[in-house]
Design a protein around this motif. Sequence first.
Motif, PDB file in Angstrom:
ATOM      1  N   ILE A  55       0.833  -1.198   0.000  1.00  0.00           N
ATOM      2  CA  ILE A  55       0.000   0.000   0.000  1.00  0.00           C
ATOM      3  C   ILE A  55       0.871   1.252   0.000  1.00  0.00           C
ATOM      4  O   ILE A  55       0.722   2.146  -0.828  1.00  0.00           O
ATOM      5  N   ALA A  56       1.799   1.315   0.937  1.00  0.00           N
ATOM      6  CA  ALA A  56       2.749   2.421   1.030  1.00  0.00           C
ATOM      7  C   ALA A  56       3.937   1.926   1.837  1.00  0.00           C
ATOM      8  O   ALA A  56       3.765   1.223   2.830  1.00  0.00           O
ATOM      9  N   LEU A  57       5.128   2.285   1.386  1.00  0.00           N
ATOM     10  CA  LEU A  57       6.342   1.833   2.058  1.00  0.00           C
ATOM     11  C   LEU A  57       7.113   3.019   2.599  1.00  0.00           C
ATOM     12  O   LEU A  57       7.115   4.100   1.992  1.00  0.00           O
ATOM     13  N   PRO A  58       7.796   2.843   3.738  1.00  0.00           N
ATOM     14  CA  PRO A  58       8.686   3.893   4.214  1.00  0.00           C
ATOM     15  C   PRO A  58       9.754   4.204   3.166  1.00  0.00           C
ATOM     16  O   PRO A  58      10.289   3.298   2.529  1.00  0.00           O
ATOM     17  N   ALA A  59      10.047   5.475   2.989  1.00  0.00           N
ATOM     18  CA  ALA A  59      11.052   5.868   2.005  1.00  0.00           C
ATOM     19  C   ALA A  59      12.391   5.181   2.264  1.00  0.00           C
ATOM     20  O   ALA A  59      13.139   4.881   1.327  1.00  0.00           O
ATOM     21  N   ALA A  60      12.677   4.905   3.516  1.00  0.00           N
ATOM     22  CA  ALA A  60      13.945   4.262   3.870  1.00  0.00           C
ATOM     23  C   ALA A  60      14.061   2.844   3.343  1.00  0.00           C
ATOM     24  O   ALA A  60      15.157   2.276   3.309  1.00  0.00           O
ATOM     25  N   GLU A  61      12.932   2.231   2.946  1.00  0.00           N
ATOM     26  CA  GLU A  61      12.961   0.862   2.426  1.00  0.00           C
ATOM     27  C   GLU A  61      13.404   0.800   0.965  1.00  0.00           C
ATOM     28  O   GLU A  61      13.562  -0.286   0.417  1.00  0.00           O
ATOM     29  N   GLY A  62      13.575   1.945   0.328  1.00  0.00           N
ATOM     30  CA  GLY A  62      13.863   1.966  -1.101  1.00  0.00           C
ATOM     31  C   GLY A  62      15.073   1.163  -1.513  1.00  0.00           C
ATOM     32  O   GLY A  62      15.051   0.474  -2.541  1.00  0.00           O
ATOM     33  N   GLN A  63      16.142   1.220  -0.736  1.00  0.00           N
ATOM     34  CA  GLN A  63      17.371   0.514  -1.097  1.00  0.00           C
ATOM     35  C   GLN A  63      17.271  -0.985  -0.857  1.00  0.00           C
ATOM     36  O   GLN A  63      18.058  -1.753  -1.399  1.00  0.00           O
ATOM     37  N   LEU A 118      -6.745 -16.955 -12.416  1.00  0.00           N
ATOM     38  CA  LEU A 118      -6.167 -16.432 -11.184  1.00  0.00           C
ATOM     39  C   LEU A 118      -5.328 -17.476 -10.463  1.00  0.00           C
ATOM     40  O   LEU A 118      -5.725 -18.630 -10.322  1.00  0.00           O
ATOM     41  N   ILE A 119      -4.164 -17.056  -9.988  1.00  0.00           N
ATOM     42  CA  ILE A 119      -3.406 -17.755  -8.952  1.00  0.00           C
ATOM     43  C   ILE A 119      -3.290 -16.774  -7.794  1.00  0.00           C
ATOM     44  O   ILE A 119      -2.760 -15.666  -7.963  1.00  0.00           O
ATOM     45  N   LEU A 120      -3.810 -17.144  -6.651  1.00  0.00           N
ATOM     46  CA  LEU A 120      -3.814 -16.240  -5.507  1.00  0.00           C
ATOM     47  C   LEU A 120      -2.584 -16.518  -4.645  1.00  0.00           C
ATOM     48  O   LEU A 120      -2.566 -17.441  -3.829  1.00  0.00           O
ATOM     49  N   GLY A 121      -1.563 -15.700  -4.848  1.00  0.00           N
ATOM     50  CA  GLY A 121      -0.391 -15.753  -3.990  1.00  0.00           C
ATOM     51  C   GLY A 121      -0.610 -14.861  -2.787  1.00  0.00           C
ATOM     52  O   GLY A 121      -1.028 -13.706  -2.924  1.00  0.00           O
ATOM     53  N   VAL A 122      -0.369 -15.378  -1.600  1.00  0.00           N
ATOM     54  CA  VAL A 122      -0.633 -14.631  -0.373  1.00  0.00           C
ATOM     55  C   VAL A 122       0.597 -14.662   0.528  1.00  0.00           C
ATOM     56  O   VAL A 122       1.447 -15.548   0.425  1.00  0.00           O
ATOM     57  N   GLY A 123       0.666 -13.687   1.417  1.00  0.00           N
ATOM     58  CA  GLY A 123       1.768 -13.629   2.365  1.00  0.00           C
ATOM     59  C   GLY A 123       1.297 -13.132   3.713  1.00  0.00           C
ATOM     60  O   GLY A 123       0.187 -12.600   3.850  1.00  0.00           O
ATOM     61  N   ILE A 124       2.152 -13.298   4.697  1.00  0.00           N
ATOM     62  CA  ILE A 124       1.825 -12.914   6.067  1.00  0.00           C
ATOM     63  C   ILE A 124       2.123 -11.438   6.304  1.00  0.00           C
ATOM     64  O   ILE A 124       1.450 -10.777   7.066  1.00  0.00           O
ATOM     65  N   GLY A 125       3.139 -10.926   5.632  1.00  0.00           N
ATOM     66  CA  GLY A 125       3.531  -9.538   5.801  1.00  0.00           C
ATOM     67  C   GLY A 125       4.601  -9.384   6.862  1.00  0.00           C
ATOM     68  O   GLY A 125       4.593 -10.080   7.886  1.00  0.00           O
ATOM     69  N   SER A 126       5.536  -8.462   6.605  1.00  0.00           N
ATOM     70  CA  SER A 126       6.637  -8.276   7.555  1.00  0.00           C
ATOM     71  C   SER A 126       6.976  -6.808   7.799  1.00  0.00           C
ATOM     72  O   SER A 126       7.875  -6.511   8.584  1.00  0.00           O
ATOM     73  N   LEU A 127       6.261  -5.901   7.141  1.00  0.00           N
ATOM     74  CA  LEU A 127       6.595  -4.480   7.241  1.00  0.00           C
ATOM     75  C   LEU A 127       5.681  -3.821   8.274  1.00  0.00           C
ATOM     76  O   LEU A 127       4.555  -3.423   7.978  1.00  0.00           O
ATOM     77  N   LYS A 128       6.180  -3.715   9.497  1.00  0.00           N
ATOM     78  CA  LYS A 128       5.339  -3.231  10.602  1.00  0.00           C
ATOM     79  C   LYS A 128       4.782  -1.842  10.341  1.00  0.00           C
ATOM     80  O   LYS A 128       3.626  -1.542  10.685  1.00  0.00           O
ATOM     81  N   GLU A 129       5.584  -0.980   9.711  1.00  0.00           N
ATOM     82  CA  GLU A 129       5.119   0.377   9.445  1.00  0.00           C
ATOM     83  C   GLU A 129       3.859   0.382   8.575  1.00  0.00           C
ATOM     84  O   GLU A 129       2.986   1.231   8.741  1.00  0.00           O
ATOM     85  N   GLU A 130       3.772  -0.565   7.646  1.00  0.00           N
ATOM     86  CA  GLU A 130       2.604  -0.629   6.775  1.00  0.00           C
ATOM     87  C   GLU A 130       1.389  -1.161   7.532  1.00  0.00           C
ATOM     88  O   GLU A 130       0.268  -0.675   7.342  1.00  0.00           O
ATOM     89  N   PHE A 131       1.608  -2.142   8.393  1.00  0.00           N
ATOM     90  CA  PHE A 131       0.537  -2.617   9.267  1.00  0.00           C
ATOM     91  C   PHE A 131       0.003  -1.453  10.117  1.00  0.00           C
ATOM     92  O   PHE A 131      -1.211  -1.247  10.220  1.00  0.00           O
ATOM     93  N   ASP A 132       0.921  -0.712  10.729  1.00  0.00           N
ATOM     94  CA  ASP A 132       0.521   0.399  11.594  1.00  0.00           C
ATOM     95  C   ASP A 132      -0.238   1.457  10.797  1.00  0.00           C
ATOM     96  O   ASP A 132      -1.202   2.048  11.302  1.00  0.00           O
ATOM     97  N   LEU A 133       0.171   1.694   9.573  1.00  0.00           N
ATOM     98  CA  LEU A 133      -0.454   2.713   8.736  1.00  0.00           C
ATOM     99  C   LEU A 133      -1.945   2.465   8.557  1.00  0.00           C
ATOM    100  O   LEU A 133      -2.762   3.394   8.617  1.00  0.00           O
TER     101      LEU A 133
END
Length: 288
Positions: A55-63, A118-133
């Motif tokens: 959805i949105a990533l911290p700018a610091a994650e770019g690298q 459709l193939i539904l690929g899913v994940g658990i998620g690991s980017l806490k900042e996005e969860f918090d957002l």
Amino acid sequence: MSAATAKLAIATPVVTMLPGVSSDWEIHAAIDELTQIAEAADRLGYHHLTCSEHIALPAAEGQRRGTRYWDPLATLGYLAARTRQIRLATNVVVLAYHHPLEIAKRYGTLDTVSGGRLILGVGIGSLKEEFDLIGAPFPGRGARADDALRALRSALSVPEPAYHGEFYSFSGMVVDPCAVQQHVPIWVGGRTLRSLRRAVTLADGWTPFGVSLHQARDWLGRFELRPSFEVVLTPAAPLDPIGEPQRTRDMLAEMSEHGATTIAATFVHTCLQHYLESLQALAELAAA
């Protein structure tokens, strides 16, 4: 398994810009270039193409992760109309960001408009900042994801689904349209042994990232895999089927020997035409 029997797919360029993989021409590429790639992969018989979700990533994650992520529903919906056979894989939808019935409705509609691709690929998620957002709970996301997977399996292809689990419960609600496939393939992404266990237990395939071939083979060897279970591996370095055909053959064979049933290709490429030529060269090389 020989390299010739492993299916070929593409880790789609342009829609995601990954450091060390993406090329400069992709920065300004748009839907026309993406369409040419999808149509070529479709014509050449590639198994699937991908689109990821953030959805949105911290700018610091770019690298580390890059910051471009086209929305998978809009992107794959458009490409469904421009292709005929290639399957459309989310890689991945983050389960915690959506109610299971939201996924069932939105991606069931995609399955409908694409004619069951459709193939539904899913994940658990690991980017806490996005969860918090978005206000999604980060602690306990694994158990919540397991429940979401069970709910999805109950709901994806059923117009009036019913499920009662630890975190999700529903009945008496109509989801129309739902997926037209009787059994939508669900693949689990991740980079841990737990992600593979989740895939084997609750899904139809595993699409890891950041996992070495040696580690993947070791983990896969710990489970009794169903014959239809998909293992989608991506090469550790981009393929160069034009400049290094023998090395590319060796890499395909190595990935197959380590358990890949499908190989999601990335390429050494300097422009759109080079990418398209590489698509053609890899398909010819794998068929030889």
